[in-house]
Scaffold this motif. Structure first.
Motif, PDB file in Angstrom:
ATOM      1  N   ILE A  68       0.598  -1.557   0.133  1.00 40.12           N
ATOM      2  CA  ILE A  68      -0.410  -0.149  -0.060  1.00 40.12           C
ATOM      3  C   ILE A  68       0.578   1.285   0.172  1.00 40.12           C
ATOM      4  N   ARG A  69       2.311   1.229   0.795  1.00 42.59           N
ATOM      5  CA  ARG A  69       3.137   2.511   1.089  1.00 42.59           C
ATOM      6  C   ARG A  69       4.027   2.690  -0.486  1.00 42.59           C
ATOM      7  N   LEU A  70       3.901   1.649  -1.270  1.00 43.28           N
ATOM      8  CA  LEU A  70       4.505   1.625  -2.457  1.00 43.28           C
ATOM      9  C   LEU A  70       3.606   2.282  -3.744  1.00 43.28           C
ATOM     10  N   LYS A  71       2.504   2.086  -3.404  1.00 40.32           N
ATOM     11  CA  LYS A  71       1.358   2.067  -4.607  1.00 40.32           C
ATOM     12  C   LYS A  71       1.469   4.013  -4.018  1.00 40.32           C
ATOM     13  N   ARG A  76       2.107   9.422  -5.617  1.00 43.31           N
ATOM     14  CA  ARG A  76       2.228  10.876  -5.341  1.00 43.31           C
ATOM     15  C   ARG A  76       3.629  11.119  -5.591  1.00 43.31           C
ATOM     16  N   LYS A  77       4.015  10.005  -6.661  1.00 41.21           N
ATOM     17  CA  LYS A  77       5.664  10.769  -7.838  1.00 41.21           C
ATOM     18  C   LYS A  77       6.921  10.694  -6.132  1.00 41.21           C
ATOM     19  N   GLU A  78       6.362  10.542  -5.304  1.00 41.31           N
ATOM     20  CA  GLU A  78       7.359  10.182  -4.353  1.00 41.31           C
ATOM     21  C   GLU A  78       8.938   9.809  -4.613  1.00 41.31           C
ATOM     22  N   LYS A  79       9.860   9.898  -4.027  1.00 39.75           N
ATOM     23  CA  LYS A  79      11.278   9.747  -3.778  1.00 39.75           C
ATOM     24  C   LYS A  79      11.924   8.452  -3.330  1.00 39.75           C
ATOM     25  N   VAL A  80      12.043   7.419  -3.407  1.00 35.35           N
ATOM     26  CA  VAL A  80      12.291   6.629  -3.122  1.00 35.35           C
ATOM     27  C   VAL A  80      14.158   5.363  -2.843  1.00 35.35           C
ATOM     28  N   LEU A  81      14.544   5.480  -1.400  1.00 39.42           N
ATOM     29  CA  LEU A  81      15.163   5.499  -1.942  1.00 39.42           C
ATOM     30  C   LEU A  81      15.829   3.642  -1.141  1.00 39.42           C
ATOM     31  N   LEU A  96      17.231  -6.536  -7.933  1.00 39.84           N
ATOM     32  CA  LEU A  96      15.858  -7.251  -7.816  1.00 39.84           C
ATOM     33  C   LEU A  96      14.562  -6.273  -7.322  1.00 39.84           C
ATOM     34  N   LEU A  97      15.007  -5.858  -6.378  1.00 40.74           N
ATOM     35  CA  LEU A  97      13.868  -4.467  -5.737  1.00 40.74           C
ATOM     36  C   LEU A  97      13.801  -3.569  -6.619  1.00 40.74           C
ATOM     37  N   LYS A  98      14.867  -2.699  -6.618  1.00 38.24           N
ATOM     38  CA  LYS A  98      15.329  -1.986  -7.999  1.00 38.24           C
ATOM     39  C   LYS A  98      14.451  -1.682  -9.223  1.00 38.24           C
ATOM     40  N   SER A  99      14.784  -3.468  -9.775  1.00 37.88           N
ATOM     41  CA  SER A  99      14.862  -3.668 -11.171  1.00 37.88           C
ATOM     42  C   SER A  99      12.497  -3.357 -11.038  1.00 37.88           C
ATOM     43  N   THR A 100      11.959  -4.359 -10.079  1.00 36.66           N
ATOM     44  CA  THR A 100      10.899  -4.311  -9.737  1.00 36.66           C
ATOM     45  C   THR A 100      10.010  -2.950  -9.518  1.00 36.66           C
ATOM     46  N   LEU A 101      10.456  -2.195  -8.880  1.00 34.55           N
ATOM     47  CA  LEU A 101       9.757  -0.947  -8.874  1.00 34.55           C
ATOM     48  C   LEU A 101       9.935  -0.233  -9.734  1.00 34.55           C
ATOM     49  N   HIS A 102      10.564  -0.131 -10.504  1.00 38.97           N
ATOM     50  CA  HIS A 102      11.380   0.802 -12.437  1.00 38.97           C
ATOM     51  C   HIS A 102      10.012  -0.097 -13.076  1.00 38.97           C
ATOM     52  N   GLN A 103       9.450  -1.029 -13.044  1.00 39.95           N
ATOM     53  CA  GLN A 103       8.813  -1.713 -13.767  1.00 39.95           C
ATOM     54  C   GLN A 103       7.370  -1.202 -13.666  1.00 39.95           C
ATOM     55  N   ILE A 104       7.329  -0.966 -11.859  1.00 37.18           N
ATOM     56  CA  ILE A 104       6.098  -0.748 -11.643  1.00 37.18           C
ATOM     57  C   ILE A 104       5.720   1.059 -11.967  1.00 37.18           C
ATOM     58  N   GLY A 105       7.189   1.423 -12.072  1.00 34.82           N
ATOM     59  CA  GLY A 105       6.596   2.864 -12.313  1.00 34.82           C
ATOM     60  C   GLY A 105       7.028   4.075 -10.901  1.00 34.82           C
ATOM     61  N   PRO A 107      10.904   5.019  -9.750  1.00 33.51           N
ATOM     62  CA  PRO A 107      12.680   4.876 -10.232  1.00 33.51           C
ATOM     63  C   PRO A 107      13.111   5.104  -9.024  1.00 33.51           C
ATOM     64  N   ALA A 108      12.768   4.295  -8.460  1.00 31.45           N
ATOM     65  CA  ALA A 108      13.803   4.919  -7.221  1.00 31.45           C
ATOM     66  C   ALA A 108      15.346   4.069  -7.681  1.00 31.45           C
ATOM     67  N   ILE A 109      16.296   5.333  -6.576  1.00 29.88           N
ATOM     68  CA  ILE A 109      17.990   4.660  -6.465  1.00 29.88           C
ATOM     69  C   ILE A 109      17.788   3.967  -5.168  1.00 29.88           C
ATOM     70  N   HIS A 110      19.197   3.586  -5.338  1.00 32.31           N
ATOM     71  CA  HIS A 110      19.917   3.102  -4.517  1.00 32.31           C
ATOM     72  C   HIS A 110      20.931   3.775  -3.948  1.00 32.31           C
ATOM     73  N   TYR A 111      21.875   3.128  -2.624  1.00 30.89           N
ATOM     74  CA  TYR A 111      22.104   3.127  -1.586  1.00 30.89           C
ATOM     75  C   TYR A 111      23.405   2.099  -1.014  1.00 30.89           C
ATOM     76  N   ILE A 112      24.448   1.868  -1.085  1.00 31.42           N
ATOM     77  CA  ILE A 112      25.040   0.589  -0.774  1.00 31.42           C
ATOM     78  C   ILE A 112      26.125   1.029   0.610  1.00 31.42           C
ATOM     79  N   PRO A 113      26.755   1.082   1.552  1.00 24.59           N
ATOM     80  CA  PRO A 113      27.628   1.857   2.663  1.00 24.59           C
ATOM     81  C   PRO A 113      28.667   1.286   1.964  1.00 24.59           C
ATOM     82  N   HIS A 114      30.132   1.713   1.992  1.00 23.92           N
ATOM     83  CA  HIS A 114      31.076   0.974   2.141  1.00 23.92           C
ATOM     84  C   HIS A 114      31.339   0.869   3.042  1.00 23.92           C
TER      85      HIS A 114
END
Length: 270
Positions: A68-71, A76-81, A96-105, A107-114
């Motif tokens: 529900i929150r992702l929909k 709302r065209k919110e920014k998702v990280l 996998l998550l980034k691919s799925t989110l892009h698939q449903i519209g 455009p999430a970005i990602h951050y992987i800590p060092h």
């Protein structure tokens, strides 16, 4: 060194039942029993191990809240990280998550800590990152279930959090996230507790798309095996199907791994 063999007690009646109903050798029946399989349903599932054996994703606690929150974020065209761990489970889950989110519209970005400079999991710098990138929703993957202070700080600045993590909660306590997808939480009755984080992301992806996402199972198998998860239950199904996808994968990274491991055009096993 002398070995002491401890032979499990046979179960003739159950052994006979499995052999008759499943048309298998009594030795195979007893091996199933030795591995904790005690019902015909479990035995059929173990032997068949196909996607029809997977459980309904919405049976996982907070799965519906996360969907529900992702929909809402999409509407709302919110920014998702996506904030993930840096190991193989975390990275495959992130992809996998980034691919799925892009698939449903979305455009999430990602951050992987060092690994060395930042270490594991959410840290105190996450609020600065969220503010800088104007993030509305943060999804922590393969970490977060013990990030009490960090998630409280995100709540204060108005950033919602979804936690997808397979690690054991600390003494049963959970952070104040909007949704926490983790079958190991005390109040989750989901039948299978041993999914890796990439397996949990796969369940969320199923819930979001209504699809089995067969082509994504190479990632699920790779992350599950690399995190040394138990290969029974749903993991057995996901890895069995995922190994086929690894052998046929078009992903440059997986093709490079097969090349360097000298596994190109060979049978791929765990």
């Amino acid at each position: 060194m002398n070995k002491i063999w401890k032979i499990r007690k046979p179960h003739p009646q159950l052994q006979l039942k499995f052999s008759r109903e499943l048309d298998i050798h009594p030795l195979i029946s007893q091996l199933l029993i030795n591995r904790g399989v005690t019902s015909l349903r479990e035995a059929r599932s173990f032997l068949r191990a196909d996607l029809s054996c997977l459980h309904e994703p919405f049976k996982i606690k907070d799965m519906e809240r996360a969907v529900i929150r992702l929909k809402k974020a999409k509407h709302r065209k919110e920014k998702v990280l996506i904030f993930s761990d840096y190991d193989c489970d975390g990275i495959t889950a992130c992809v996998l998550l980034k691919s799925t989110l892009h698939q449903i519209g979305i455009p999430a970005i990602h951050y992987i800590p060092h690994r060395i400079n930042e270490g594991y999991g959410l840290n105190e710098s996450i609020t600065a990152i969220v503010k800088e990138k104007k993030i509305d929703l943060l999804i922590s993957v393969d970490c977060g279930v013990t990030a009490f202070d960090e998630i409280a700080a995100l709540n204060k600045i108005g950033c919602d959090t979804i936690v997808i993590d397979h690690h054991q909660p600390k003494k049963g306590r959970l952070p104040a996230a909007l949704a926490i997808i983790n079958p190991k939480r005390d109040d989750c009755s989901y039948q299978f507790k041993e999914l890796a984080s990439v397996g949990l992301v796969y369940k969320l992806s199923q819930a979001l798309t209504g699809d089995n996402l067969l082509s994504e199972l190479d990632l699920v198998a790779l992350g599950t095996i690399s995190d040394v998860m138990t290969l029974n239950g749903e993991n057995r199904v996901l890895v069995k199907e995922g190994l086929k996808q690894i052998a046929e994968s078009d992903r440059p990274g997986i093709k490079a791994l097969l090349e360097v491991c000298r596994l190109k055009d060979k049978d791929i096993s765990v």
